[in-house]
Write a protein that holds these residues in place. Structure first.
Motif, mmCIF file in Angstrom:
data_model
loop_
_atom_site.group_PDB
_atom_site.id
_atom_site.type_symbol
_atom_site.label_atom_id
_atom_site.label_comp_id
_atom_site.label_asym_id
_atom_site.label_seq_id
_atom_site.Cartn_x
_atom_site.Cartn_y
_atom_site.Cartn_z
ATOM 1 N N PRO A 141 0.829 -1.207 0.000
ATOM 2 C CA PRO A 141 0.000 0.000 0.000
ATOM 3 C C PRO A 141 0.863 1.257 0.000
ATOM 4 O O PRO A 141 2.043 1.219 0.372
ATOM 5 C CB PRO A 141 -0.768 -0.123 1.311
ATOM 6 N N TYR A 142 0.261 2.353 -0.385
ATOM 7 C CA TYR A 142 0.933 3.640 -0.257
ATOM 8 C C TYR A 142 0.879 4.095 1.203
ATOM 9 O O TYR A 142 -0.032 3.735 1.958
ATOM 10 C CB TYR A 142 0.280 4.697 -1.145
ATOM 11 N N GLY A 143 1.847 4.914 1.557
ATOM 12 C CA GLY A 143 1.929 5.380 2.940
ATOM 13 C C GLY A 143 0.663 6.054 3.428
ATOM 14 O O GLY A 143 0.239 5.854 4.570
ATOM 15 N N TYR A 144 0.033 6.852 2.561
ATOM 16 C CA TYR A 144 -1.169 7.567 2.987
ATOM 17 C C TYR A 144 -2.345 6.617 3.220
ATOM 18 O O TYR A 144 -3.235 6.916 4.020
ATOM 19 C CB TYR A 144 -1.560 8.622 1.955
ATOM 20 N N GLN A 145 -2.375 5.490 2.508
ATOM 21 C CA GLN A 145 -3.450 4.529 2.748
ATOM 22 C C GLN A 145 -3.342 3.941 4.154
ATOM 23 O O GLN A 145 -4.355 3.691 4.812
ATOM 24 C CB GLN A 145 -3.403 3.426 1.689
ATOM 25 N N VAL A 146 -2.114 3.728 4.605
ATOM 26 C CA VAL A 146 -1.891 3.195 5.950
ATOM 27 C C VAL A 146 -2.084 4.290 6.994
ATOM 28 O O VAL A 146 -2.817 4.117 7.978
ATOM 29 C CB VAL A 146 -0.476 2.595 6.068
ATOM 30 N N LEU A 147 -1.454 5.430 6.777
ATOM 31 C CA LEU A 147 -1.540 6.534 7.742
ATOM 32 C C LEU A 147 -2.979 6.989 7.934
ATOM 33 O O LEU A 147 -3.381 7.342 9.048
ATOM 34 C CB LEU A 147 -0.675 7.705 7.264
ATOM 35 N N GLY A 148 -3.760 6.956 6.849
ATOM 36 C CA GLY A 148 -5.144 7.406 6.938
ATOM 37 C C GLY A 148 -5.932 6.671 7.997
ATOM 38 O O GLY A 148 -6.798 7.251 8.664
ATOM 39 N N GLY A 149 -5.652 5.374 8.171
ATOM 40 C CA GLY A 149 -6.360 4.608 9.196
ATOM 41 C C GLY A 149 -6.106 5.146 10.584
ATOM 42 O O GLY A 149 -7.008 5.160 11.437
ATOM 43 N N LEU A 150 -4.880 5.613 10.848
ATOM 44 C CA LEU A 150 -4.544 6.177 12.157
ATOM 45 C C LEU A 150 -5.124 7.573 12.329
ATOM 46 O O LEU A 150 -5.581 7.943 13.414
ATOM 47 C CB LEU A 150 -3.024 6.231 12.332
ATOM 48 N N LEU A 151 -5.115 8.349 11.256
ATOM 49 C CA LEU A 151 -5.565 9.737 11.349
ATOM 50 C C LEU A 151 -7.053 9.853 11.671
ATOM 51 O O LEU A 151 -7.507 10.899 12.147
ATOM 52 C CB LEU A 151 -5.277 10.474 10.041
ATOM 53 N N ARG A 152 -7.823 8.805 11.423
ATOM 54 C CA ARG A 152 -9.268 8.867 11.663
ATOM 55 C C ARG A 152 -9.614 9.050 13.135
ATOM 56 O O ARG A 152 -10.760 9.386 13.458
ATOM 57 C CB ARG A 152 -9.944 7.595 11.135
ATOM 58 N N TYR A 153 -8.665 8.818 14.013
ATOM 59 C CA TYR A 153 -8.926 8.943 15.450
ATOM 60 C C TYR A 153 -7.904 9.868 16.095
ATOM 61 O O TYR A 153 -6.701 9.723 15.881
ATOM 62 C CB TYR A 153 -8.900 7.567 16.118
ATOM 63 N N GLY A 154 -8.403 10.825 16.874
ATOM 64 C CA GLY A 154 -7.516 11.749 17.567
ATOM 65 C C GLY A 154 -7.728 13.173 17.102
ATOM 66 O O GLY A 154 -8.104 13.425 15.953
ATOM 67 N N ASN A 155 -7.485 14.117 18.009
ATOM 68 C CA ASN A 155 -7.561 15.545 17.699
ATOM 69 C C ASN A 155 -6.141 16.023 17.420
ATOM 70 O O ASN A 155 -5.350 16.225 18.335
ATOM 71 C CB ASN A 155 -8.176 16.297 18.882
ATOM 72 N N THR A 206 -13.029 1.761 3.167
ATOM 73 C CA THR A 206 -11.926 0.900 3.569
ATOM 74 C C THR A 206 -10.671 1.674 3.917
ATOM 75 O O THR A 206 -9.760 1.136 4.522
ATOM 76 C CB THR A 206 -11.562 -0.063 2.421
ATOM 77 N N GLY A 207 -10.616 2.927 3.486
ATOM 78 C CA GLY A 207 -9.409 3.704 3.711
ATOM 79 C C GLY A 207 -8.432 3.620 2.563
ATOM 80 O O GLY A 207 -7.360 4.227 2.604
ATOM 81 N N ASN A 208 -8.781 2.855 1.507
ATOM 82 C CA ASN A 208 -7.893 2.817 0.342
ATOM 83 C C ASN A 208 -7.818 4.175 -0.337
ATOM 84 O O ASN A 208 -6.832 4.495 -0.991
ATOM 85 C CB ASN A 208 -8.373 1.752 -0.649
ATOM 86 N N ASP A 209 -8.887 4.978 -0.209
ATOM 87 C CA ASP A 209 -8.830 6.369 -0.652
ATOM 88 C C ASP A 209 -8.580 7.223 0.587
ATOM 89 O O ASP A 209 -9.487 7.438 1.396
ATOM 90 C CB ASP A 209 -10.144 6.777 -1.320
#
Length: 768
Positions: A314-328, A374-377
């Motif tokens: 996967p691209y880095g942003y596809q993985v990072l996006g999953g983490l970014l969905r939670y947290g301020n 799915t977070g692929n986008d």
């Protein structure tokens, strides 16, 4: 054996405090002994002229003894630090538990019972003669209390386990050899354990993953950011952190993953996100280097692998996006990432989705929560992240866009658009299908549903940007006064969709065959919440109230809405059941407060009181008319909802009563004669009125065909206006019954006229 609430309530932490004091004395004594050993015994040994056996055996023995004394001091200090931190945290948790069980539970009238496995249940005991019927509010309070107590117990269990483990490692279980693991704090021991578990990767058992999640959950929110920073640094840097999360995400969401594993990975997504948000806040005492942001942007378009010989990466942003969905997240970290991802999507909407393995089922991707794709986008992911990060969202939508190169570095010039609101509302902007549904391309309904994920996330981001709160914040969270940038953004939003309502129109198999569903109808629920938040501004706009008016106050900076766009905006947004309920609830709460101010407040006006009351209910009633007409259109023309859906949505929007009253709490608190609970009294009364109004605001298909869409809604508006006067009269004994009836009559009359105005404005706006 699991820790129970009884254990924590009854344990004598004074004994632990005494042990801490004893260990402090031992540490101080050993410190002196270690200094003496080093400066006297060791120093003399080193300077002495040894000969024979003494040159080897005795000198070595003295050196070893000096080191052992130093090790004893280090071990004692480690034990002391761990015990002190443990005692402090447990004492705090014990206090919280006592407050919850002895005060809050008693006040609510519930009992707390241990049910095993470190859990409790809260229940209302039966009282002879009682019906045992409870309001939804009481049930919600009971559930919230139960969750809070279970959270306290889980945290205490984590502290207990961490202290025991750290003490064991400090001692080393060797009575003849001091000097093992040493810790400067309990935090150090918890970070060590978290990293020890994380290094196992997908080889972690479910129990170990649960332990890691618990460590992250209870330490990710530390105000100084120490644990969060040390954890992410310990993972080995941005790329290693992404590799770890990617590995765990795939492990927990695969077809052969058990439900338990999926649950734990979903939890990991949340707690790693919260921890990353804490670690990347530059204002914390401890935080990751500023280089982590640019490095994440560089990795965003790079493929990330975590296994030797891995094919699909996967691209880095596809993985990072999953983490970014939670947290301020802090705006200095998140806003550049959000801009970069958005610009990559604008350039090629399928850049990331084309990387998805062809022919493989993708149940969750790197978004184990399964919410909104799915977070692929990663566009959906980062918009959802902005929805939880108000400061970053505000800067994203109100600041001047910065252009970025593909590698995440800043690019000279502008990105080719004026604002991100302009970009997302451009009719040519392409939203992608990013879903966990099977056979999505062969199922038109699934495709349509998936196309709303991005707009829904956009709505969440706009909510955060305009309100200053995460879109899904606690219902009881305080309202935050609107600043000029937020208010101006609301004005832009109203103008954007008021002048082009087709963007958010939803025509689901309706009779209006010439009208297509707009690409952004999925964000109408959020637009309803924004409207509710800015109810004062919307009521001002209905009859072009003067900007200096104090009868219809705004909460902070005024939005100065264009009246010509407001009716069309409200008419389109109000067709969504959630939006309709939020707007209706906020409208009635705000109108009640305004009427209360007229009846009970001081004024130098020479106008009659009944005339002023009529003026007070007019704007809200006009909005009610627009809502009635919008509801009828949604049901009978666009076929997008039913009366049942509108009524069910109402119960979930009661938070707006408290929030609107909270915006004017100074006035409410002065005049509602209920000692200690003025807001609760007003809130419950108004909520009941709102529910009756919404349930009454119905129409039949025959009435709709006859052009009488708002007949019942008009009666509901009259009842609501009369109720607003009744609320105000409760705290005013100076008004005689005849005058009170005149005020009710004036309110009803004005409400009837204004409701008709609103419905007419909505109908007329449909022609343009």
């Amino acid at each position: 054996m699991a820790l129970t609430s009884t254990d924590l309530l009854e344990v004598d932490l004074g004994k632990l405090a005494a042990a801490v004091s004893d260990w402090k004395k031992a540490v101080d004594g050993l410190k002196k002994s270690a200094e003496n050993a080093r400066t006297q015994m060791q120093a003399k040994s080193d300077s002495a002229r040894w000969a024979g056996v003494n040159a080897t055996v005795t000198r070595e023995f003295i050196a070893k003894t000096a080191k052992e004394i130093t090790d004893l001091h280090a071990e004692a200090n480690s034990i002391y630090q761990v015990l002190e931190d443990g005692q402090t945290e447990l004492a705090s948790l014990q206090k919280q538990l006592k407050t919850a069980v002895e005060d809050d539970a008693a006040e609510l009238g519930v009992r707390v019972e241990d049910i095993g496995d470190g859990q409790v249940r809260c229940f209302f005991p039966h009282v002879r003669g009682d019906t045992d019927e409870r309001t939804q509010g009481q049930l919600d309070q009971k559930q919230a209390l139960e969750s809070r107590i279970n959270g306290i117990l889980a945290h205490a269990a984590e502290i207990d386990a961490s202290v025991a483990r750290a003490l064991g490692k400090s001692h080393g279980n060797d009575p003849y050899n001091a000097g093992h693991s040493t810790y400067e704090s309990l935090n150090d021991a918890e970070v060590e354990r978290a990293l020890e578990l994380a290094r196992k990767g997908d080889k972690m058992s479910d129990a170990e993953l649960h332990e890691l999640n618990r460590l992250l959950r209870f330490n990710s929110g530390e105000k100084d950011g120490e644990f969060a920073t040390e954890f992410y640094e310990g993972l080995g840097g941005p790329e290693k952190a992404l590799q770890f999360y990617a590995e765990m995400s795939i492990d927990g969401t695969g077809a052969d993953a058990a439900k338990t594993r999926l649950n734990e990975v979903q939890d990991l997504q949340k707690v790693m996100g919260y921890t990353l948000a804490n670690a990347t806040d530059p204002d914390h005492t401890h935080h990751l280097p500023d280089s982590w942001g640019p490095e994440f942007r560089r990795l965003g378009t790079q493929q990330i692998g975590w296994e030797r010989g891995q094919w699909n990466k996967p691209y880095g942003y596809q993985v990072l996006g999953g983490l970014l969905r939670y947290g301020n997240y802090d705006s200095r970290f998140l806003t550049p990432i959000a801009e970069h991802i958005t610009q990559l999507h604008k350039k090629d909407p399928y850049f990331f989705l084309s990387n998805k393995p062809a022919g493989n089922p993708d149940a969750y991707g790197f978004n184990p929560s399964g919410k909104l794709g799915t977070g692929n986008d990663p566009l959906n992911s980062v918009l959802e992240s902005l929805g939880h990060s108000p400061e970053a969202a505000e800067k994203f939508f109100t600041g001047t866009p910065t252009a970025y190169n593909e590698d995440g570095t800043v690019k000279k010039g502008d990105p080719g658009f004026g604002s991100y609101l302009d970009l997302f509302t451009d009719k040519d902007f392409e939203w992608t299908v990013d879903t966990n549904a099977a056979n999505v391309l062969a199922d038109e309904d699934k495709t349509k549903a998936a196309l709303t994920f991005g707009p829904e996330a956009l709505g969440h981001a706009l909510e955060a940007a305009t309100t200053g709160r995460p879109y899904d914040s606690d219902d009881a969270a305080d309202a935050i006064k609107h600043n000029e940038a937020q208010a101006h953004l609301v004005s832009d939003i109203v103008n954007k969709f008021g002048s082009d309502p087709e963007l958010i129109r939803h025509n689901e198999n309706g009779d209006l065959e010439d009208e297509e569903t707009g690409p952004l109808y999925g964000l109408r629920g959020s637009l309803g919440d924004i409207t509710a938040e800015y109810m004062g501004d919307f009521q001002r706009a209905m009859y072009d109230e003067d900007a200096s008016s104090d009868l219809f106050p705004t909460f902070g900076a005024p939005a100065d809405l264009d009246p010509n766009n407001v009716a069309r905006f409200l008419g389109e947004v109000g067709q969504d059941p959630d939006a309709y309920s939020a707007i209706t609830t906020a409208q009635q709460a705000y109108t009640s407060d305004v009427v209360d101010h007229v009846v009970n407040g001081s004024s130098h006006s020479t106008a009659s009181l009944d005339g002023r009351v009529g003026d007070a209910v007019a704007p809200g009633s006009a909005i009610a008319g627009i809502m009635s007409d919008a509801r009828a259109h949604a049901i009978y023309e666009y076929h997008t909802a039913s009366d049942t859906e509108f009524n069910e949505a109402a119960a979930e929007k009661q938070k707006w009563v408290n929030r609107i009253l909270g915006m004017g709490i100074e006035k409410v608190g002065e005049r509602v004669p209920i000692a200690g609970a003025p807001l609760e009294w007003a809130s419950e009364d108004i909520q009941e009125s709102v529910m009756k109004s919404i349930q009454q605001d119905t129409t039949s298909e025959a009435e709709a065909q006859a052009g009488q869409e708002y007949t019942n809604g008009r009666q509901a508006a009259l009842d609501s206006a009369r109720a607003a006067v009744d609320h105000a009269l409760v705290s005013n004994n100076a008004i005689d019954p005849d005058t009170a009836e005149d005020l009710r009559r004036a309110a009803r009359t004005s409400a009837g006229h204004s409701h008709s105005d609103g419905a007419q404005w909505k109908s007329e706006s449909n022609k343009h």
